[in-house]
Design an enzyme around this catalytic site. Sequence first.
Site, PDB file in Angstrom:
ATOM      1  N   GLU A 101       0.823  -1.223   0.000  1.00  0.00           N
ATOM      2  CA  GLU A 101       0.000   0.000   0.000  1.00  0.00           C
ATOM      3  C   GLU A 101       0.849   1.262   0.000  1.00  0.00           C
ATOM      4  O   GLU A 101       0.328   2.370  -0.140  1.00  0.00           O
ATOM      5  CB  GLU A 101      -0.910  -0.007   1.238  1.00  0.00           C
ATOM      6  CG  GLU A 101      -2.019  -1.028   1.081  1.00  0.00           C
ATOM      7  CD  GLU A 101      -2.678  -1.397   2.387  1.00  0.00           C
ATOM      8  OE1 GLU A 101      -2.441  -0.690   3.389  1.00  0.00           O
ATOM      9  OE2 GLU A 101      -3.407  -2.398   2.394  1.00  0.00           O
ATOM     10  N   ALA A 103       5.371   2.715  -0.231  1.00  0.00           N
ATOM     11  CA  ALA A 103       6.780   2.344  -0.306  1.00  0.00           C
ATOM     12  C   ALA A 103       7.218   1.832   1.071  1.00  0.00           C
ATOM     13  O   ALA A 103       6.748   2.335   2.098  1.00  0.00           O
ATOM     14  CB  ALA A 103       7.610   3.552  -0.719  1.00  0.00           C
ATOM     15  N   ASN A 104       8.070   0.841   1.080  1.00  0.00           N
ATOM     16  CA  ASN A 104       8.625   0.232   2.305  1.00  0.00           C
ATOM     17  C   ASN A 104       7.630  -0.588   3.129  1.00  0.00           C
ATOM     18  O   ASN A 104       7.938  -1.022   4.227  1.00  0.00           O
ATOM     19  CB  ASN A 104       9.312   1.278   3.194  1.00  0.00           C
ATOM     20  CG  ASN A 104      10.540   1.831   2.510  1.00  0.00           C
ATOM     21  OD1 ASN A 104      11.216   1.106   1.788  1.00  0.00           O
ATOM     22  ND2 ASN A 104      10.820   3.107   2.699  1.00  0.00           N
ATOM     23  N   ASP A 129      13.402  -3.580  -9.570  1.00  0.00           N
ATOM     24  CA  ASP A 129      14.623  -3.655  -8.756  1.00  0.00           C
ATOM     25  C   ASP A 129      14.451  -2.994  -7.388  1.00  0.00           C
ATOM     26  O   ASP A 129      14.973  -3.482  -6.385  1.00  0.00           O
ATOM     27  CB  ASP A 129      15.780  -2.979  -9.499  1.00  0.00           C
ATOM     28  CG  ASP A 129      16.096  -3.684 -10.802  1.00  0.00           C
ATOM     29  OD1 ASP A 129      16.018  -4.915 -10.823  1.00  0.00           O
ATOM     30  OD2 ASP A 129      16.411  -2.994 -11.781  1.00  0.00           O
ATOM     31  N   GLY A 171       8.747  -4.453 -13.157  1.00  0.00           N
ATOM     32  CA  GLY A 171       9.230  -3.097 -12.915  1.00  0.00           C
ATOM     33  C   GLY A 171       9.590  -2.403 -14.211  1.00  0.00           C
ATOM     34  O   GLY A 171       9.130  -2.815 -15.294  1.00  0.00           O
ATOM     35  N   SER A 172      10.453  -1.403 -14.115  1.00  0.00           N
ATOM     36  CA  SER A 172      10.831  -0.623 -15.302  1.00  0.00           C
ATOM     37  C   SER A 172      12.136  -1.129 -15.909  1.00  0.00           C
ATOM     38  O   SER A 172      12.315  -1.082 -17.122  1.00  0.00           O
ATOM     39  CB  SER A 172      11.009   0.847 -14.920  1.00  0.00           C
ATOM     40  OG  SER A 172       9.830   1.332 -14.355  1.00  0.00           O
TER      41      SER A 172
HETATM   42  C1  LIG Z   1      22.455   6.267 -27.262  1.00  0.00           C
HETATM   43  C2  LIG Z   1      21.695   5.297 -26.490  1.00  0.00           C
HETATM   44  C3  LIG Z   1      22.357   5.013 -25.227  1.00  0.00           C
HETATM   45  C4  LIG Z   1      21.638   4.012 -24.420  1.00  0.00           C
HETATM   46  C5  LIG Z   1      22.413   3.741 -23.212  1.00  0.00           C
HETATM   47  C6  LIG Z   1      21.799   2.699 -22.423  1.00  0.00           C
HETATM   48  C7  LIG Z   1      22.609   2.355 -21.229  1.00  0.00           C
HETATM   49  C8  LIG Z   1      21.739   1.564 -20.363  1.00  0.00           C
HETATM   50  C9  LIG Z   1      22.462   0.970 -19.219  1.00  0.00           C
HETATM   51  C10 LIG Z   1      21.444   0.469 -18.279  1.00  0.00           C
HETATM   52  C11 LIG Z   1      22.073  -0.049 -17.052  1.00  0.00           C
HETATM   53  C12 LIG Z   1      21.032  -0.312 -16.049  1.00  0.00           C
HETATM   54  C13 LIG Z   1      21.636  -0.744 -14.784  1.00  0.00           C
HETATM   55  C14 LIG Z   1      20.566  -1.027 -13.808  1.00  0.00           C
HETATM   56  C15 LIG Z   1      20.217  -0.211 -12.897  1.00  0.00           C
HETATM   57  C16 LIG Z   1      19.121  -0.482 -11.947  1.00  0.00           C
HETATM   58  O1  LIG Z   1      19.667  -0.701 -10.670  1.00  0.00           O
HETATM   59  C17 LIG Z   1      18.178   0.716 -11.848  1.00  0.00           C
HETATM   60  C18 LIG Z   1      16.926   0.301 -11.086  1.00  0.00           C
HETATM   61  O2  LIG Z   1      16.123  -0.493 -11.845  1.00  0.00           O
HETATM   62  N1  LIG Z   1      17.777   1.205 -13.133  1.00  0.00           N
HETATM   63  C19 LIG Z   1      18.311   2.295 -13.639  1.00  0.00           C
HETATM   64  O3  LIG Z   1      19.154   2.904 -13.047  1.00  0.00           O
HETATM   65  C20 LIG Z   1      17.797   2.728 -14.999  1.00  0.00           C
HETATM   66  C21 LIG Z   1      18.873   3.434 -15.743  1.00  0.00           C
HETATM   67  C22 LIG Z   1      18.400   3.783 -17.108  1.00  0.00           C
HETATM   68  C23 LIG Z   1      19.403   4.634 -17.786  1.00  0.00           C
HETATM   69  C24 LIG Z   1      18.924   5.052 -19.127  1.00  0.00           C
HETATM   70  C25 LIG Z   1      19.938   5.915 -19.761  1.00  0.00           C
HETATM   71  C26 LIG Z   1      19.493   6.402 -21.084  1.00  0.00           C
HETATM   72  C27 LIG Z   1      20.581   7.268 -21.665  1.00  0.00           C
HETATM   73  C28 LIG Z   1      20.151   7.931 -22.907  1.00  0.00           C
HETATM   74  C29 LIG Z   1      21.247   8.796 -23.464  1.00  0.00           C
HETATM   75  C30 LIG Z   1      20.790   9.332 -24.753  1.00  0.00           C
HETATM   76  C31 LIG Z   1      21.701  10.252 -25.432  1.00  0.00           C
HETATM   77  C32 LIG Z   1      20.960  10.908 -26.540  1.00  0.00           C
HETATM   78  C33 LIG Z   1      21.723  11.953 -27.227  1.00  0.00           C
HETATM   79  C34 LIG Z   1      20.865  12.826 -28.011  1.00  0.00           C
HETATM   80  N1  LIG Z   2       2.118   0.512  -2.930  1.00  0.00           N
HETATM   81  C1  LIG Z   2       3.153   1.274  -3.233  1.00  0.00           C
HETATM   82  N2  LIG Z   2       2.998   2.589  -3.524  1.00  0.00           N
HETATM   83  C2  LIG Z   2       4.033   3.367  -3.879  1.00  0.00           C
HETATM   84  N3  LIG Z   2       5.317   2.922  -3.941  1.00  0.00           N
HETATM   85  C3  LIG Z   2       5.534   1.625  -3.643  1.00  0.00           C
HETATM   86  C4  LIG Z   2       4.475   0.749  -3.283  1.00  0.00           C
HETATM   87  N4  LIG Z   2       4.989  -0.473  -3.066  1.00  0.00           N
HETATM   88  C5  LIG Z   2       6.327  -0.371  -3.262  1.00  0.00           C
HETATM   89  N5  LIG Z   2       6.652   0.890  -3.612  1.00  0.00           N
HETATM   90  C6  LIG Z   2       7.989   1.434  -3.957  1.00  0.00           C
HETATM   91  O1  LIG Z   2       8.080   1.631  -5.354  1.00  0.00           O
HETATM   92  C7  LIG Z   2       9.443   1.663  -5.721  1.00  0.00           C
HETATM   93  C8  LIG Z   2       9.641   1.283  -7.172  1.00  0.00           C
HETATM   94  O2  LIG Z   2       9.068   0.067  -7.401  1.00  0.00           O
HETATM   95  P1  LIG Z   2       9.651  -1.016  -8.405  1.00  0.00           P
HETATM   96  O3  LIG Z   2      11.072  -1.245  -8.199  1.00  0.00           O
HETATM   97  O4  LIG Z   2       8.749  -2.215  -8.249  1.00  0.00           O
HETATM   98  O5  LIG Z   2       9.372  -0.414  -9.852  1.00  0.00           O
HETATM   99  P2  LIG Z   2      10.234   0.488 -10.835  1.00  0.00           P
HETATM  100  O6  LIG Z   2      11.009   1.496 -10.096  1.00  0.00           O
HETATM  101  O7  LIG Z   2       9.287   0.950 -11.869  1.00  0.00           O
HETATM  102  O8  LIG Z   2      11.185  -0.557 -11.519  1.00  0.00           O
HETATM  103  P3  LIG Z   2      12.801  -0.710 -11.579  1.00  0.00           P
HETATM  104  O9  LIG Z   2      13.281  -0.603 -10.173  1.00  0.00           O
HETATM  105  O10 LIG Z   2      13.000  -2.083 -12.157  1.00  0.00           O
HETATM  106  O11 LIG Z   2      13.318   0.368 -12.463  1.00  0.00           O
HETATM  107  C9  LIG Z   2      10.118   0.704  -4.769  1.00  0.00           C
HETATM  108  O12 LIG Z   2      11.301   1.262  -4.279  1.00  0.00           O
HETATM  109  C10 LIG Z   2       9.117   0.489  -3.640  1.00  0.00           C
HETATM  110  O13 LIG Z   2       9.686   0.873  -2.399  1.00  0.00           O
END
Ligand SMILES: CCCCCCCCCCCCC/C=C/[C@@H](O)[C@H](CO)NC(=O)CCCCCCCCCCCCCCC
Ligand SMILES: Nc1ncnc2c1ncn2[C@@H]1O[C@H](COP(=O)(O)OP(=O)(O)OP(=O)(O)O)[C@@H](O)[C@H]1O
Length: 471
Positions: A101, A103-104, A129, A171-172
Amino acid sequence: MVAKQHTKPDPHAFTVCYVRRSAHHRWLCCDITFSCPNQGLRQQWIQAISENLALLSHRPRCLLVYINPHGGRHLAKWIYDRKVAPLFCRAGISTDVIITERANHARDHLRAQHGDLKKYDGVVCVGGDGMVNEILHGLVSRTQTDHRVDQNQPDAHLVPCSLRIGIIPAGSTDCICYTTMGTNDPVTSALHIIVGDSQPMDVCSVHNNNTFLKYSVSLLGYGFYGDVLTDSEKKRWMGPLRYDLAGVKTFLSHNYYEGSIWFVPAQETQGQPRDQEQCLAGCHVCQQGSYSEKKKLKHLSEDEKFIKGSGSEWCVVRGKFLAVNAATVSCACPRSPRGLSPSAHLADGTADLILVRKCSRFGFFRHLLRHTNADDQFDHPFVEVHRVRRFLFQPKNQEVSDSTEDLSDSEMEKRVKTNAFRPICHASDDITAQSNWTCDGEILPHAAIQAAVSVMNSTTNARQKERQREK
Ligand SMILES: CCCCCCCCCCCCC/C=C/[C@@H](O)[C@H](CO)NC(=O)CCCCCCCCCCCCCCC
Ligand SMILES: Nc1ncnc2c1ncn2[C@@H]1O[C@H](COP(=O)(O)OP(=O)(O)OP(=O)(O)O)[C@@H](O)[C@H]1O
Ligand SMILES: [Ca+2]
C-alpha cells in the site's frame, strides 16, 4: 512437473506438466498426456509421480508474495494473477499474497516478523529492482537483528538469510531478474521458483560515517546514473519512459564531479572485468572465490579476518568523473542485454568499479551506445574498470589529504573503519557540485560512501532441514 487428474473424457488418462527450455533463456510450461489401459495403473502412476515430487525438498510448498501495484507499467497484479498464480496452483504451492500500500510496506512487514516466517519456503517479489531491494532489506535486517549483528559496522559479517527471494519481473528495468535469469519473462521466473532453483548473490553494503545506509545488489552509481535517477523520480507517472527522458536530459547537461576513489582490488584468481568470461550457473570463478576465501579465513580471529579479507593494498584514483559506477553483477537488462559490466560475477564477493572521466559529449555518447551492441564499452581512453572488494568515494570538498598515501595498509584500514576522513575544505573553498548515488534505482542523498561486497547465500530452509532429519 506435476501430475494431475485428467479432465477429458478418457477416464484412464493423466497429464504431466513439465518445463521446456526455449530460446533466449526462456522456460515454458508444457503438458503431456498419458493413456493407461486401466484405472489401477493410472492411479499407480499418479501416486508414484506425486511421491517422487514430494521427496524434492528444495522445492517450495508455501510462499509469501509481495506485489507492488505501482512499479513499472502498473501491471504487477495482472502479471501475477494471469501468469504466475495459475502455475503456483498447478505446482501445489500455497501462497499468502500481500499487495503493498506504500513504499517500504514489504520491508517493514518483513522486519516485523519474528518466528512467523518459519512456515514459508521463500518470499516472492512481484515488482522491479527497487522492490527487490526493499524485500532484501526486510529479510537481511530481520536476520541481522535476530543474530545481534550491528549493521552500522562496515566490516560486520552478515548472517545469511534462511529464506530465498524469488523475483517476478514487473518493474521498469528489472535488471536483477534479467541478470540472474537471462530474461525478464514472468513465466520463466515462476518456473525457476517452482523447481526450487537458487543462486547466491553478492550484496554490497553501503555506509557513511559508520552509519549503515543501504544494501545494493545491482548498480551503485554516482554522477550520470545518480542524476538520471534523481531526475526520473519526478517523472515516475511516465513509467519506464521516465528513464529515457531523464537520460537524454542528463546526457545533455554533461555534468562532471570531482573526487577520489579508494579501492581494494580483487585477487587475480577472481578474473578481470575485461576477460570476456560470462558468469553462468555453476560458475568456477564464483565457486573458487568463495572456497579459497573461506579456507584462508578459517583460522583467523574476527579482526584478522577483516584486515586479510579486505586485501593487502588500497589504490586511489582522483579526477573529474562523468560517472562512477559499481556493478556488483553485470546489470544486464533489456536496454543493455550484456549490461554495464558484461563479465561481472553474481557471487564472487567483488564489484566492477567503472570510472568514466570527463570527456567530450561525443565520446560519452559512443561509450553509452556500446552498452546496446557488441562493442567494448571500456575501450576508451577516458574509461577505466577495476574489479574490487571494497571502495570508498570522497567528493572533492571532502577529499582525503595527500598525506594518507604514505599510510600503511593497516593504518588505512583503521581510518576506513573509523571513517577518519574529514572534509579538508576551508571556509573559503568553493563547495564543488555533488551528485547522488543511485542504489538499485533508489536515491541515496549522500556523496561520501564506503562500500564492501560480500556473498549472500540462503541457508538451508526449514523444509530441507526437516527432510534431512527424516533421512
Ligand atoms: C544512445 C543510447 C544510449 C543508451 C544507453 C543505455 C545504457 C543503459 C544501461 C542500463 C544499465 C542499467 C543498470 C541497472 C540499474 C538499476 O539498478 C536501476 C533500477 O532499476 N535502473 C536504472 O538505473 C535505470 C537506468 C536507465 C538509464 C537510461 C539511460 C538512457 C541514456 C540515454 C542517453 C541518450 C543520449 C541521446 C543523445 C541525443
Ligand atoms: N504501494 C506502493 N505505492 C508506492 N510505492 C511503492 C508501493 N509499493 C512499493 N513501492 C515502492 O516503489 C518503488 C519502485 O518500485 P519497483 O522497483 O517495483 O518499480 P520500478 O522502479 O518501476 O522498476 P525498476 O526498479 O526495475 O526500475 C520501490 O522502491 C518500492 O519501495
Ligand atoms: Ca560480483
